[in-house]
Design an enzyme around this catalytic site. Sequence first.
Site, PDB file in Angstrom:
ATOM      1  N   HIS A   1      -8.784   1.121  -0.189  1.00 38.86           N
ATOM      2  CA  HIS A   1      -8.298   0.250  -0.913  1.00 38.86           C
ATOM      3  C   HIS A   1      -9.579  -0.979  -1.717  1.00 38.86           C
ATOM      4  CE1 HIS A   1      -4.239   0.400  -1.038  1.00 38.86           C
ATOM      5  NE2 HIS A   1      -3.940   0.666  -0.522  1.00 38.86           N
TER       6      HIS A   1
ATOM      7  N   SER B   1       0.726  -1.240   0.091  1.00 40.02           N
ATOM      8  CA  SER B   1       0.313   0.238  -0.192  1.00 40.02           C
ATOM      9  C   SER B   1       0.711   0.701   0.435  1.00 40.02           C
ATOM     10  CB  SER B   1      -1.297  -0.043   1.723  1.00 40.02           C
ATOM     11  OG  SER B   1      -1.799   0.958   0.867  1.00 40.02           O
TER      12      SER B   1
END
Length: 793
Positions: free
Chosen positions: A193, A89
């Site tokens: 996400h 991430s």
Amino acid sequence: MRALIFPGQGAQYPGMEKELFERFPNELRILDDALGCSAREICQDDKDGRLNFTKYTQPIIYTVNALSYQSICEDDPNLVSCGYTTGHSLGEYNALLAAGAFDFSTGLRLVIRRGALMAEAASGAMIAVIGVSASSIEARVADLRLRSTVISNFNSAQQLVVSGEQSEIALLYNSLDAAGARTARLNVSGAFHSPLMRDARNKFAQLCKEVEFRDPKVAVIANATARPYLEGAVANTLVDQITSPVKWAQTIEFLASQGVSEIVEVGAGAAPHGRRAMLSKFVAQTLRPEDGWSMIGHKTMRQPKPAPDQQNVDRSTELKPMPIRDEEPESSMSMPGERLGSEVFRARYGLKYAYVAGSMYRGIASVALVCSMAKAGMLSFLGTGGMDVAEIKRSLDCIRVNVDEFPFGANLLANYDDPQIERQTIDLYLREGIKVVEASAFMEITLPLAYYRCSGLYQDAQGQVCSRNHVVAKVSRLEVAEAFMRPIPDGLLSELLARGEITPHQERLARLVPVANDICVEADSGGHTDRGIAMVLFPEMRRLRDRIVGEQGYAEVLHIGLAGGIGTPDAVAAAFLAGADFVLTGSINQCTIEAGASDLVKDLLQEMGVHDTEYAPAGDLFEAGSKVQVLKRGVLFPVRANKLFALYSNFDSVDEIPEKTRRLIEQTYFKKTIEDVWSDVSSRLQRMGRVEELEVISSNSKRKMSAIFKWYFGHSTRVALDGVQGEIINFQVHTGPALGAFNAWVRGSPLESWRSRNVDVIALRMMEEAEAVIKDRSRALTGQFDSVRADNR
């Protein structure tokens, strides 16, 4: 080979900055100025909990990661020598920083904006789930009818993270907890996400347009694709990351498949400046000890297995795989699936596999899809239909930068509304040196297509006719196939010669070769289809090919491949057993990560079954009544499209349509008045310089009605491509039953979710398992024949 990995949000803890901020005061000053407060104070005591606030957490972790990497560069340069970098991430920004994609300050600017935007989307929640498969979670989400909830992190083989609206996550958490699953609520401020980050994604995209990115100097593996960044695609990939799941387990598996033997975690959660090595634990949960992997602190390493003592191995009882062809014994060097199909076809295009990914309209067969297939040793075609020449040129440039040494092609779609587009596309292909085109939707050989074929003809030193330009023709009718199997018609050759576009020598050579180098028989499939039955159509095409080749005496092999219904290994095996030289897939590829379809379309396609398609009028051949096969599950496009064609067939003008029906069309189909639609049509034709055509249409009420109705077909395609939430019911999605069969085949496996589907991985699985199917059937048939012979004796 070594890979460096960088942690993201979740790796933070008080004191993680120890020593680093003192060693790098300039970077600390930049961070403090950007935050508007003291990062050291936040990290040292964290009395007010700010360290867990996204807008502080992300820039601080980015900085600690960056300074950890910098300290290692200065203290032990050999440790940071690597072939790959990646990050979880937020950590992906540090991977790009280490690879030289931008400098520290630029990365910090991006991360601060990213963190602020993600913090603004504070309506969601996330939970970690341990020991439960992705398919089980998705089944529970479906049972609970949770609309926003998705798997957002594939952290390891044991841990997944789920994001969604707070109320939905609470329901899922309680449901999993009641079932005895191990779950944990994550201390985050949003549903990261996931599609709930769409607004943040769109705003972040605007910032990325202002930043000048450099291509990474080493391969950086992207979270969204679990594949290396394409050149020129840093901005788009970072933007996509915000709403895409983190495919961490798949990333680690990819690194292992590339020969990486040492994975080193660097940053906030790793030694020597950290204490958690969080990512290394995920790595250890994904890579198997029996394959030689072991975790030592912040490193995960693979030791080579000792070679077995060949002297002590008893192989007398081993089963020997049955060769596919008696005259071609299996090579110990070949991989499963590599020997299926025609060896000549593979050699012609420099392929490992006789497997082709067909083009799909408006870049659904995208740059990323083409690059992935090319690198895997398979042929694919960029979906250029509906794209203007400038857009095609940009796409080809991007492909060339990334896979110039690998085979790829581009689509040439017959254009009956504006034939000039066909010629402009061919001119571009010739300038760009495109060596193979997929000719689709042709009913006859056109002048641009003939020009492309002739332009590449020459004779080698032995007098053999050779071609630089190759045509793979997709056909579904025998008469069209025959046109492609025969030489270019005399009339077209004469016209090209008269124009001075080909030489007399090329004209003579063109009479010695077929229009197409290869024919792909397209049975019932998505999009344009004649509803052909594969096992009826394909043998007839082969017989036609054999007869024409016998008449013409061609020197080169004219291959016959099969498309339509190719959605499982069994279908691939059936095609090759029927004599196909290659197979071509379409529908199954549009429900993959790389496909250019919108996420909303992929969500719909992932749920379809083999009976969830319908036939509807084709927008480009509306007046002729030509049909396309489209998705019917979850949409009303096929019903509405057929209604419009029925009205066109029964009335000569929109003015004749009953008022009630007209209002229904305006309010539900078009969502604007018929007059407004006609204004849009007129404006578009004027912008394109097609004034004479506009005048003809305006003076003919039947043609005007057709133009108005065809607007709906263009609109339904655009909203599907753009993923317009409020227009799902009008989505026009070309697809065939093969995707339904594929969905059934992968149900319960890691490929069940489209967010875990890579087009090249699917292709390899299809070919590998098809070979296994063929071998199993060969053994079974051999046993049956032996039994028959024994009975006869």
